[in-house]
Design a protein around this motif. Sequence first.
Motif, short mmCIF file in Angstrom:
data_model
loop_
_atom_site.label_atom_id
_atom_site.label_comp_id
_atom_site.label_asym_id
_atom_site.label_seq_id
_atom_site.Cartn_x
_atom_site.Cartn_y
_atom_site.Cartn_z
N ALA A 189 0.83 -1.21 0.00
CA ALA A 189 0.00 0.00 0.00
C ALA A 189 0.86 1.26 0.00
O ALA A 189 0.62 2.21 -0.75
CB ALA A 189 -0.93 -0.02 1.22
N LEU A 190 1.91 1.28 0.85
CA LEU A 190 2.78 2.46 0.91
C LEU A 190 3.51 2.69 -0.41
O LEU A 190 3.61 3.83 -0.91
CB LEU A 190 3.78 2.30 2.06
CG LEU A 190 3.19 2.32 3.47
CD1 LEU A 190 4.28 2.04 4.49
CD2 LEU A 190 2.51 3.66 3.75
N VAL A 191 4.04 1.60 -0.98
CA VAL A 191 4.79 1.73 -2.24
C VAL A 191 3.88 2.17 -3.37
O VAL A 191 4.25 3.02 -4.21
CB VAL A 191 5.49 0.41 -2.57
CG1 VAL A 191 6.06 0.44 -3.98
CG2 VAL A 191 6.60 0.12 -1.56
N THR A 192 2.65 1.64 -3.43
CA THR A 192 1.72 2.03 -4.49
C THR A 192 1.36 3.51 -4.40
O THR A 192 1.37 4.23 -5.39
CB THR A 192 0.47 1.16 -4.41
OG1 THR A 192 0.84 -0.22 -4.51
CG2 THR A 192 -0.50 1.51 -5.54
N GLY A 193 1.02 3.98 -3.19
CA GLY A 193 0.68 5.39 -3.04
C GLY A 193 1.86 6.31 -3.33
O GLY A 193 1.71 7.31 -4.05
N ALA A 194 3.03 5.96 -2.80
CA ALA A 194 4.21 6.80 -3.06
C ALA A 194 4.58 6.78 -4.54
O ALA A 194 4.96 7.81 -5.12
CB ALA A 194 5.39 6.32 -2.22
N GLY A 195 4.43 5.63 -5.18
CA GLY A 195 4.73 5.55 -6.60
C GLY A 195 3.79 6.38 -7.44
O GLY A 195 4.21 7.05 -8.40
N ALA A 196 2.50 6.34 -7.10
CA ALA A 196 1.55 7.17 -7.84
C ALA A 196 1.85 8.64 -7.67
O ALA A 196 1.82 9.42 -8.65
CB ALA A 196 0.12 6.84 -7.38
N ILE A 197 2.17 9.06 -6.45
CA ILE A 197 2.49 10.47 -6.20
C ILE A 197 3.74 10.88 -6.98
O ILE A 197 3.77 11.93 -7.65
CB ILE A 197 2.66 10.71 -4.70
CG1 ILE A 197 1.33 10.49 -3.96
CG2 ILE A 197 3.20 12.10 -4.43
CD1 ILE A 197 1.47 10.50 -2.45
N LEU A 198 4.80 10.06 -6.92
CA LEU A 198 6.03 10.38 -7.64
C LEU A 198 5.81 10.37 -9.15
O LEU A 198 6.39 11.20 -9.88
CB LEU A 198 7.14 9.39 -7.26
CG LEU A 198 7.65 9.46 -5.82
CD1 LEU A 198 8.65 8.35 -5.56
CD2 LEU A 198 8.29 10.83 -5.56
N TYR A 199 4.98 9.45 -9.66
CA TYR A 199 4.72 9.38 -11.10
C TYR A 199 4.05 10.64 -11.59
O TYR A 199 4.49 11.24 -12.59
CB TYR A 199 3.86 8.15 -11.40
CG TYR A 199 3.33 8.12 -12.80
CD1 TYR A 199 4.16 7.80 -13.87
CD2 TYR A 199 1.99 8.44 -13.07
CE1 TYR A 199 3.67 7.79 -15.17
CE2 TYR A 199 1.50 8.42 -14.34
CZ TYR A 199 2.35 8.10 -15.41
OH TYR A 199 1.86 8.09 -16.70
N TRP A 200 2.98 11.08 -10.93
CA TRP A 200 2.28 12.27 -11.38
C TRP A 200 3.14 13.52 -11.20
O TRP A 200 3.09 14.45 -12.00
CB TRP A 200 0.94 12.40 -10.65
CG TRP A 200 -0.06 11.42 -11.19
CD1 TRP A 200 -0.51 10.29 -10.59
CD2 TRP A 200 -0.72 11.52 -12.44
NE1 TRP A 200 -1.41 9.64 -11.39
CE2 TRP A 200 -1.57 10.39 -12.56
CE3 TRP A 200 -0.69 12.43 -13.51
CZ2 TRP A 200 -2.36 10.16 -13.67
CZ3 TRP A 200 -1.50 12.20 -14.61
CH2 TRP A 200 -2.31 11.07 -14.69
N THR A 201 3.91 13.55 -10.11
CA THR A 201 4.79 14.71 -9.91
C THR A 201 5.83 14.80 -11.04
O THR A 201 6.07 15.88 -11.61
CB THR A 201 5.49 14.61 -8.56
OG1 THR A 201 4.49 14.53 -7.52
CG2 THR A 201 6.37 15.82 -8.31
N ALA A 202 6.49 13.67 -11.36
CA ALA A 202 7.49 13.67 -12.44
C ALA A 202 6.86 13.95 -13.79
O ALA A 202 7.44 14.64 -14.64
CB ALA A 202 8.21 12.33 -12.46
N ARG A 203 5.65 13.45 -14.03
CA ARG A 203 4.97 13.69 -15.30
C ARG A 203 4.66 15.16 -15.49
O ARG A 203 4.86 15.72 -16.57
CB ARG A 203 3.70 12.85 -15.37
CG ARG A 203 2.95 12.98 -16.69
CD ARG A 203 1.74 12.06 -16.69
NE ARG A 203 1.00 12.22 -17.92
CZ ARG A 203 1.26 11.60 -19.08
NH1 ARG A 203 2.30 10.78 -19.12
NH2 ARG A 203 0.54 11.80 -20.16
N ILE A 204 4.15 15.81 -14.40
CA ILE A 204 3.77 17.22 -14.50
C ILE A 204 5.01 18.12 -14.58
O ILE A 204 5.04 19.10 -15.34
CB ILE A 204 2.87 17.61 -13.31
CG1 ILE A 204 1.53 16.86 -13.43
CG2 ILE A 204 2.63 19.11 -13.28
CD1 ILE A 204 0.65 17.01 -12.20
#
Length: 355
Positions: A189-204
């Motif tokens: 759960a922690l890795v999935t949430g952190a990964g989603a946050i990092l993915y959208w941050t890097a994409r934007i």
Amino acid sequence: MDLDKPPAPQPPEGCLVVALRLPVRIVVLVLVLPVRLAWDALVAAGRFLHATVLRPLGRALLRAGRALFVWPFVALWRWVLVPVGTALGWLGHVLVVAPLCWLHAHVLTPLGRALRWAARGVVTCLLAPVGRGLAWLARGAGALLAAVGLGVFTGAAWLVRYLLVVPARWVYVQVLSPVGRALLWVAEALVTGAGAILYWTARILFVLPALALWRWVLAPVGRVLAVVAREVVDALGHAWRVAGRLSRVVGRALGTLFRWIFVEPARWLYRSVLTPVGHVVRDVLLRPAARVAREVGRVAGLTLAAARETLRETRRDLRRALFGEPRQQVAVDRREPPARDPRTLGSSTTVLTKD
């Protein structure tokens, strides 16, 4: 089947390509023409230098190298080292190999056979009974040790099973497995949430600006630079070919001028002036001079022969006046048989067929 197929249609060229092509080709031709002229001049000079200087010099150096290095070593190998090696090999065979072969065949081989026969008797009479006894004792001791070791191993295995393996299995199944599953779920759960946050941050922050920069800036500039580079490369090839033709025309013109300025006058001078003068000199001076020289040589030879014969006669008369006539040799009858006539097909030496 239609063999005269029309060429494949070319894609339409843009106005930028048409606008760049002619100025680029003119500029490139002006820049490339001196380079091509210098290159053709260097090539011609190099060919002339290779044909007149480098190739004869290389052949001379090759022959000198063979004469100074190869042939002396070949002669040394053929006439010194090979005979010396053959002689040393023969001496080594005579002085070392042949005595060692004789020693091995007549001394060492009989001695080894005797030692082997003696060792076989000793082993058969003494060591074989001792070995059999030791083998019987070792077999009994091995059986006893195997029985004792089997019992000890069985007891130790039972103790390890019920004191270590069974409790460890119960702890793993009842305690460690549920705790591990819970920790794994939390970590996922922690890795999935952190990964989603990092993915959208890097994409934007990175991907979308880089994509816009590539699509709206770098790609159009790259297309323009590719068109310019392609036109420059095509212009270089076209200018190189045109410069080659111009260089060929200039070279032929210079060759024609050199021929009409130097070669043709020299040929005309040789053919029209020097050749007739040479023929006149040959017919008027050289041939009569050669004829006179031959006559003088012939007269001088006859004079020397007559002088030599006169000197020989004078020396003979002087010797006769001082010492008298030379003694005549008396013919000696050696009583040799007269020479026989050669045999022919019609003659014979036997008594019955003799004529």
